[in-house]
Write a protein that holds these residues in place. Structure first.
Motif: not given
Ligand SMILES: Cc1ncc(COP(=O)(O)O)c(C=O)c1O
Length: 492
Positions: A97-99, A131, A181, A183
């Motif tokens: 995932g993003g994190t 983020h 961009p 969030y």
């Molecule tokens: C720009 C951005 N970076 C990182 C993340 C973190 O992603 P995740 O929630 O999948 O860990 C998000 C989540 O919305 C995001 O919008």
């Protein structure tokens, strides 16, 4: 929970599980404008779920035992490198995932900084709109996070501020992060200028395109003016783009791309000085399911390139219509303007001067079965509501706009959610380090987050949002942890 002495039929157990979802927000249908990404394509979720189930037990820890993992991952990374202009030698990996992508990007930067002889505590430099995942990365990796203000109108980081901070911090800066961009406001930072400033000092730049990386290239193809943000920009060494967002796949998949393999190696981990199998991990997880990557691969192929283009066209059309409609509503304004499919809405005017409180608006919309996400004020940045507009939003956009107009009209002239000044002063005096569990529980009860029933947000949450906003960040973080501590109380 207590296990039944004898097992129960799977159908009955699965029915119980489904029943637990009755209070969940719907993940399809376009009424939830955060957390979910519905392509609005019939059959697509089913295809993703079939792949998720079929690969759920395949262990992506070891691509030598499960070669399908390498083929799927290399396929996804190759697709993304083409889309995001990876130069020759660029590479990547699939994370959960993003994190996880952000944490690994910071790890790769820290290792590169160490290899180059960096001494002291390394620093991550990013706009305050970056983020929270990067704050988490700095926390986990024992680095210092320095956030920079953004322009309060465009919400983009100012190049001069980056330049000054780079000069001031000097050799301890291990990474500069920008969003493409962001969030919170959906705007793209000046990636080219920041990356080139960083590169001039030998500092890598990470582009957090977690939420926009699979949208912006298609917006460009649709003729939109998309600033340079991808791996073709000199100085950009890594970029994150989430498959489980605008890749429209089930949760658990993101891409982390790198400019070169040597830099990527900093994110890998190997350990073989134990009597078990030699461990080599490309991600934070070791044993991990191949389900999410298989699902992402499937969804991408079912949609195809034209399908991705069409989906993103629907999302941006819906965004345009929402932006135009909100601009015409008295008491509200669109922040930015947005560069992709995320919209932040703030009050146009103060309380008593015609401004509509975004927190109260979110409650009114909730009553109409729409979820728009409250975002607290931050420094001189105003409180807003966030909308993640998605392809499925196009089918519901007229209803959404009509409900927004009625909700905003109902909020007009209404008082804003706020906190009693006495309570605010008391909150400002709190020292998070000395808050014991009992005080935390008392404060959470005062905030209305815990009461007679299970912990949770009340249906009307504007006053809770205002309280969260008014509480100093370190105290608020302590209370949020306390809240989750209560929420996750074992059922035994
Ligand atoms: C720009 C951005 N970076 C990182 C993340 C973190 O992603 P995740 O929630 O999948 O860990 C998000 C989540 O919305 C995001 O919008």
């Amino acid at each position: 929970m207590t296990l039944p002495r004898d097992g129960r039929p799977a159908d009955a157990v699965l029915a119980d599980l489904e029943a637990m979802r009755t209070e969940d927000a719907p993940v399809h249908g376009g009424r939830v404008l955060a957390y979910v990404y519905d392509a609005g394509v019939p059959g697509l979720p089913e295809a993703g779920r079939a792949a998720l189930a079929s690969f759920g037990e395949v262990n992506a820890l070891d691509p030598t035992v499960f070669p399908s993992v390498g083929r799927i991952e290399n396929g996804l990374v190759g697709w993304a490198l083409d889309l995001l202009n990876g130069p020759a030698g660029a590479c990547g990996l699939v994370t959960s995932g993003g994190t996880e992508s952000c944490v690994l990007a910071v790890l790769a930067a820290r290792e590169s900084w160490r290899r180059a002889g960096g001494a002291g505590q390394p620093v991550v430099l990013m706009p305050v709109t970056g983020h929270a995942a990067f704050a988490k990365a700095a926390h986990l990796l024992d680095m210092r996070l320095r956030t920079l203000p953004v322009d309060p109108v465009s919400m983009r980081v100012r190049v001069a501020d980056v330049s000054a901070a780079l000069a001031e911090e000097g050799a301890v800066v291990a990474l500069v992060v920008v969003s493409a961009p962001s969030y919170a406001h959906g705007v793209v930072d000046p990636v080219g200028e920041v990356a080139s400033l960083a590169a001039a000092r030998g500092v890598p730049c990470h582009v957090d395109a977690c939420i926009g990386g699979l949208v912006l290239p298609y917006l460009r193809r649709l003729g939109r003016d998309v600033p340079a943000f991808d791996l073709s920009v000199p100085g950009v060494r890594s970029l994150s783009a989430d498959l489980h967002k605008y890749g429209y796949s089930p949760k658990g998949a993101s891409l982390l791309l790198f400019s070169d393999a040597h830099y990527r190696e900093g994110a890998f981990f190997a350990y073989s000085a134990w009597p078990g199998y030699p461990v080599v991990n490309t991600t934070l997880q070791s044993t991990k399911s191949a389900g999410p990557m298989a699902a992402a691969w499937t969804v991408a192929h079912v949609l195809g390139d034209d399908g991705m283009l069409a989906a993103n066209r629907r999302a941006i059309d819906a965004t345009d219509r929402i932006v135009a409609a909100v601009k015409a509503l008295p008491g509200l304004r669109v922040v930015g303007p947005p560069d992709s499919t995320l919209v932040a809405i703030a009050a146009d005017g103060d309380e008593g001067a015609g401004g509509v409180d975004p927190f109260v608006l979110a409650d009114r919309m909730r009553a109409r079965h729409w979820f728009i996400q409250p975002q607290p004020a931050c420094g001189d940045l105003p409180r807003t509501v966030h909308l993640t507009v998605q392809p499925a939003s196009l089918a519901t956009v007229n209803e959404f706009i009509a409900d927004m107009a009625e909700a905003a009209a109902a909020c007009a002239g209404q008082p804003w959610a706020k906190v009693d000044p006495g309570l605010m002063a008391a909150l400002a005096d709190l020292d998070p380090a000395t808050l014991d569990a009992e005080t935390v529980a008392g404060l959470l009860a005062l905030a209305g987050l815990v009461g007679d029933g299970p912990p949770g947000l009340p249906a009307e949450s504007a006053s809770v949002q205002a309280l969260i906003e008014a509480t100093p960040p370190d105290v608020r973080d302590r209370l949020l942890v306390g809240f989750f501590s209560l929420l996750f109380t074992a059922d035994r």
